[in-house]
Design an enzyme around this catalytic site. Structure first.
Site: not given
Length: 391
Positions: A104, A203-205, A347-348
């Site tokens: 991210s 949080y939402s991609n 990020g992951t």
């Protein structure tokens, strides 16, 4: 590896450390110093560097296969650190400043491109999505006429998470599958909105999936090309790239990334995969040093005019990411134990977690580990960043 995996293993691109997630240096002058790997010499072990000590603990106590760090001090001197092994099968060393999937952190790059377009008067932050992509966002409680670009970039849109769609419940089955962005968006729109636009932060991609589609509409170019042209090439990030369609491997020396399908299961090599599922929210590949360079350049005004950088740094509370954490437009501020904050994102991706950022006085730190930690281990990764910036 096509057996159905547990819900714990279902990937997301979230930066949050409380669940298994998927997808998330600097050109400053000065001497570059390199530490030894885990199990240092007797001389160095007598007075361990606090950063090296923290990385060693992540390997020995938290069972991370490898940990890497790149730290820049106030004088611009850079030091590289490694601990553990880069390949559990061969025992190969961890490459200094090796490439990892940056997850991210991609969101910060996407947000910078969007804000550059704002500066060019090609986008307006408070314009609704329908201004650029009419009719794209429609669903239960979802209406693109009432969701703004700002709300996308700040995660206040209420859009549901596309990584929660059923197709990702069996991740090994789609590990090498190519996804079109619109296909991913369909998985979000099949769900209902989580809240009304602007009501709160979550949080939402999916927000950055839509932002990437808007960038492509406005520029007429793929979002990856825009990131490369406007950021990567502009500030000389020599080890950072947006993967090409169908690309599944890392291009340069890297530690392998691992995940467990269950809490007590074996570590499985997930280094190779198709990151189209991350796209504008999480596909980027980078190194700790290049991420340090990116955030340093960003906060130093090299990528955005002052007005847009101010917008990017205007934050709302994001306590779900940690005590005192605030979220701007693709950028977070995190309190430091020594005072002040650092700016970054983190990020992951399956197999990798990256954390770090920069301070106003020029310090920078990036840390990567080669499995996504949870619980206390996740907190210790965050603490390692604090140690690197404060010690």
């Amino acid at each position: 590896m096509h057996a159905r995996v547990s819900p714990r293993f279902r990937p997301t691109l979230s930066q949050g450390g409380r669940r298994r997630t998927l997808l998330t240096v600097t050109a400053l002058t000065g001497a570059v110093m390199t530490t030894g790997a885990l199990f240092p010499s007797a001389a160095s072990a007598a007075k361990p560097d606090p950063v090296q000590k923290g990385l060693n603990a992540l390997v020995t106590d938290d069972k991370m296969p490898a940990a890497l760090a790149s730290v820049v001090d106030r004088e611009g001197r850079t030091r590289q650190y490694t601990a553990g092994v880069g390949d559990l099968k061969t025992g190969a060393k961890v490459p200094n400043d090796g490439q990892v999937r940056a997850g991210s952190n991609t969101k910060a790059f996407t947000a910078v491109v969007a804000l550059q377009l704002v500066a060019e008067k090609k986008l307006a932050l408070d314009a609704p999505v329908d201004t650029y992509l009419p009719g794209l966002l429609r669903g239960e409680g979802i209406d693109g006429r009432h969701i703004t670009i700002r709300q996308l970039l700040q995660h206040t849109s209420g859009l549901p998470e596309y990584m929660e769609s059923p197709v990702f419940a069996d991740f090994p089955a789609v590990r090498y599958r190519y996804f079109e962005p619109r296909d991913l968006l369909d998985g979000a729109l099949a769900q209902k909105a989580h809240f009304s636009p602007g009501a709160k932060w979550e949080y939402s991609n999916t927000n950055y999936l839509v932002a990437g589609l808007i960038i492509q509409k406005v520029t007429g170019r793929p979002v990856g090309e825009e990131i490369n042209r406007r950021i990567v090439d502009r500030i000389g990030l020599r080890h950072t790239y947006f993967p090409a369609p169908g690309e599944t491997t890392l291009r340069e020396p890297h530690p392998k990334g691992y995940e467990r399908e269950t809490d007590d299961g074996p570590l499985i090599d997930y280094t190779t995969m198709d990151m189209s599922m991350g796209w504008a929210a999480g596909a980027l590949v980078s190194t700790n040093s290049d991420l340090n360079r990116f955030y340093t350049a960003l906060l130093g005004g090299e990528l955005l005019p002052p007005a847009q950088l101010t917008e990017m740094r205007t934050t709302v509370p994001a306590e779900a990411r940690g005590p005192g954490v605030r979220y701007g437009l693709g950028l977070t501020s995190t309190p430091l134990s020594c005072g002040g904050v650092y700016w970054g994102h983190g990020g992951t991706a399956l197999g990798y977690r990256t954390r770090g950022g920069v301070t106003s006085d020029g310090r920078a730190a990036g840390i990567a580990v080669t499995t996504a930690p949870t619980g206390a281990a996740s907190q210790r990764v965050e603490a390692a960043v604090d140690t690197a910036l404060c010690s």
